[in-house]
Design an enzyme around this catalytic site. Structure first.
Site, PDB file in Angstrom:
ATOM      1  N   GLY A   1      19.174   7.733  -9.506  1.00 35.43           N
ATOM      2  CA  GLY A   1      18.393   6.463  -9.265  1.00 35.43           C
ATOM      3  C   GLY A   1      17.260   6.300 -10.539  1.00 35.43           C
TER       4      GLY A   1
ATOM      5  N   LEU B   1      11.528   2.789  -9.144  1.00 37.33           N
ATOM      6  CA  LEU B   1      10.205   3.015  -9.491  1.00 37.33           C
ATOM      7  C   LEU B   1       9.975   4.326  -9.775  1.00 37.33           C
ATOM      8  CD1 LEU B   1       7.067   2.386  -9.248  1.00 37.33           C
ATOM      9  CD2 LEU B   1       7.184   2.868  -6.800  1.00 37.33           C
TER      10      LEU B   1
ATOM     11  N   TYR C   1      14.710   6.114   8.337  1.00 42.34           N
ATOM     12  CA  TYR C   1      14.474   6.492   6.949  1.00 42.34           C
ATOM     13  C   TYR C   1      13.893   8.069   7.098  1.00 42.34           C
ATOM     14  CZ  TYR C   1      12.556   6.904   2.288  1.00 42.34           C
ATOM     15  OH  TYR C   1      12.279   7.490   0.910  1.00 42.34           O
TER      16      TYR C   1
ATOM     17  N   TRP D   1      -0.833  -7.756   6.368  1.00 41.59           N
ATOM     18  CA  TRP D   1      -0.289  -7.631   7.764  1.00 41.59           C
ATOM     19  C   TRP D   1      -0.848  -6.531   8.632  1.00 41.59           C
ATOM     20  CZ3 TRP D   1       5.417  -6.575   5.652  1.00 41.59           C
ATOM     21  CH2 TRP D   1       6.218  -7.530   5.201  1.00 41.59           C
TER      22      TRP D   1
ATOM     23  N   ASP E   1       1.351  -1.986  12.708  1.00 36.61           N
ATOM     24  CA  ASP E   1       0.274  -1.317  11.515  1.00 36.61           C
ATOM     25  C   ASP E   1       1.027  -0.027  11.296  1.00 36.61           C
ATOM     26  OD1 ASP E   1      -2.120  -2.778  11.451  1.00 36.61           O
ATOM     27  OD2 ASP E   1      -2.986  -1.638  13.253  1.00 36.61           O
TER      28      ASP E   1
HETATM   29  P1  GDP Z   1       4.444   2.458   5.404  1.00 29.62           P
HETATM   30  O1  GDP Z   1       3.428   3.512   4.812  1.00 29.62           O
HETATM   31  O2  GDP Z   1       5.632   3.137   5.702  1.00 29.62           O
HETATM   32  O3  GDP Z   1       3.901   1.933   6.891  1.00 29.62           O
HETATM   33  O4  GDP Z   1       4.820   1.416   4.670  1.00 29.62           O
HETATM   34  P2  GDP Z   1       3.965  -0.058   3.871  1.00 29.62           P
HETATM   35  O5  GDP Z   1       3.495   0.134   2.764  1.00 29.62           O
HETATM   36  O6  GDP Z   1       5.206  -1.075   4.197  1.00 29.62           O
HETATM   37  O7  GDP Z   1       2.798  -0.439   4.895  1.00 29.62           O
HETATM   38  C1  GDP Z   1       1.497   0.136   4.972  1.00 29.62           C
HETATM   39  C2  GDP Z   1       0.449  -0.605   5.680  1.00 29.62           C
HETATM   40  O8  GDP Z   1       0.064  -1.742   4.899  1.00 29.62           O
HETATM   41  C3  GDP Z   1       1.072  -0.993   7.215  1.00 29.62           C
HETATM   42  O9  GDP Z   1      -0.044  -0.714   7.909  1.00 29.62           O
HETATM   43  C4  GDP Z   1       1.307  -2.442   7.127  1.00 29.62           C
HETATM   44  O10 GDP Z   1       0.973  -3.292   8.138  1.00 29.62           O
HETATM   45  C5  GDP Z   1       0.280  -2.962   5.864  1.00 29.62           C
HETATM   46  N1  GDP Z   1       0.294  -3.869   5.166  1.00 29.62           N
HETATM   47  C6  GDP Z   1      -0.513  -5.211   4.994  1.00 29.62           C
HETATM   48  N2  GDP Z   1       0.089  -6.010   4.312  1.00 29.62           N
HETATM   49  C7  GDP Z   1       1.303  -5.869   3.957  1.00 29.62           C
HETATM   50  C8  GDP Z   1       2.157  -6.463   3.202  1.00 29.62           C
HETATM   51  O11 GDP Z   1       2.172  -7.389   2.915  1.00 29.62           O
HETATM   52  N3  GDP Z   1       3.355  -5.445   3.226  1.00 29.62           N
HETATM   53  C9  GDP Z   1       3.611  -4.239   3.462  1.00 29.62           C
HETATM   54  N4  GDP Z   1       4.797  -3.834   3.290  1.00 29.62           N
HETATM   55  N5  GDP Z   1       2.674  -3.656   4.372  1.00 29.62           N
HETATM   56  C10 GDP Z   1       1.617  -4.441   4.514  1.00 29.62           C
END
Ligand code: GDP
Length: 322
Positions: A14, A18, A140, A206, A280
């Protein structure tokens, strides 16, 4: 057996991701030249026969298994089969082949989403399998749990020196900046940059902005991988009898606070609109880093500094010139 010879051959599975690219950079900087790198176009890690042949031909002494199907909260929800099956296959094949070919030490990279949703914070390694998982990334998580247990099983039954590292949310140069499939930090970096450049100065975030996350710079996890590779087995097992280590920065923050820090470093002043129709996910997943800290390792890169380096890379490599 630990890494104590700069001539040793090290396979980084890999290496274009990243984490993998940061590991290669770190190994090169530390003088390790005998790296085995194979692009996914030349080796499909989901195919056991190809992986077995590859190990037979190359006989790596050490392996860092950084290859995985990864993505943010929405990608997990949209591609559950890929996240479950691809990760199970990659791990099964690489761990089996590494075992059969007598690899001296393997580092398996997992994630802190393997821990129960309601695990007491900061989360200790012993919280594994002590409660129900967060539903948005369970596919995952289950695959990664299987990988951790495969490492433990190979150690128990065959005395293989396979170690599992569980990392918190990673970010850094070379990250995925796709707005749909990426993790939160690169997604918001891109949205803020584009909103600011276009003059609209409004971004969608989000969820509620309340979940808390711990962010680790990719070069720091690479540093941890090499640190663990070089640490004698008895020292590792003394602090981690289950051969598992959390790797985090040591502090978490809310997504709203992350937005503020991004804006400060990027010098933007966009209005944030929270999209409550998006999930969330886990409320919080701060890990207990004390095992690695006991061995003398702590993450060196402060969040603002890591964000600045990542933003410089983003502007040079991803952002469209305005
Ligand atoms: P997680 O740690 O597995 O939940 O991975 P993420 O990095 O995808 O998301 C982390 C948190 O950031 C979650 O609460 C998402 O709803 C929030 N979030 C806010 N805006 C975004 C966005 O544009 N993309 C992603 N991936 N998450 C977002």
């Amino acid at each position: 057996m630990h890494l104590n010879n700069s001539e040793s051959s090290i396979y980084v599975a890999g290496h274009t991701g990243l984490l993998g690219r940061a590991v290669v950079k770190k190994l090169h900087n530390d003088g390790y030249q005998n790296l085995i790198l194979q692009p996914s176009s030349a080796l499909d890690l989901r195919c056991q026969r190809s992986v077995d042949d590859f190990f037979q031909d190359n006989q790596p002494e050490f392996v860092i298994l950084a290859a995985a199907r990864v993505g943010g909260i929405l990608a997990n929800d949209q591609f559950p089969t890929d996240f479950l099956v691809d990760n199970l296959s990659i791990q099964l094949n690489v761990l089996n082949a590494a075992h059969k070919s007598g690899v001296k030490r393997l580092i398996f990279l997992g994630s802190t989403c393997i821990y129960p949703r309601e695990a007491p914070q900061p989360i200790k390694e012993t919280a594994l399998l002590s409660g129900p998982l967060e539903i948005t990334n369970q596919w995952y998580a289950v695959a990664k749990i299987a990988g951790v247990l495969q490492c433990q099983a190979l150690r128990r039954q065959h005395n293989r020196d396979f170690i599992a590292l569980m990392s918190t949310n990673l970010y850094g140069p070379g990250d995925n900046f796709d707005l749909e499939s990426s993790h939160v930090l690169p997604a918001l970096m891109r949205r803020l940059h584009e909103a600011y450049e276009s003059g609209s100065k409004e971004v969608t975030v989000w969820g509620s902005g309340k979940p808390r996350r711990e962010f680790l710079y990719s070069e720091d996890i690479a540093d941890a991988c090499v640190f663990v590779l070089k640490t004698p087995e008895e020292d590792l097992l003394h602090v981690a009898p289950d051969s598992m280590f959390n790797v985090g920065y040591g502090e978490d923050l809310s997504i709203r606070d992350l937005c503020d820090i991004l804006q400060e470093v990027m010098q933007t002043d966009c209005k944030l609109n929270f999209d409550l129709s998006k999930p969330d996910g886990t409320p919080r997943k701060l890990v207990d880093n004390s095992r690695l800290a006991q061995l003398g390792w702590n993450a060196p890169t402060p969040l603002r500094k890591g964000i600045l380096h990542t933003y410089q890379w983003y502007k040079a490599n991803v952002a469209k010139p305005s």
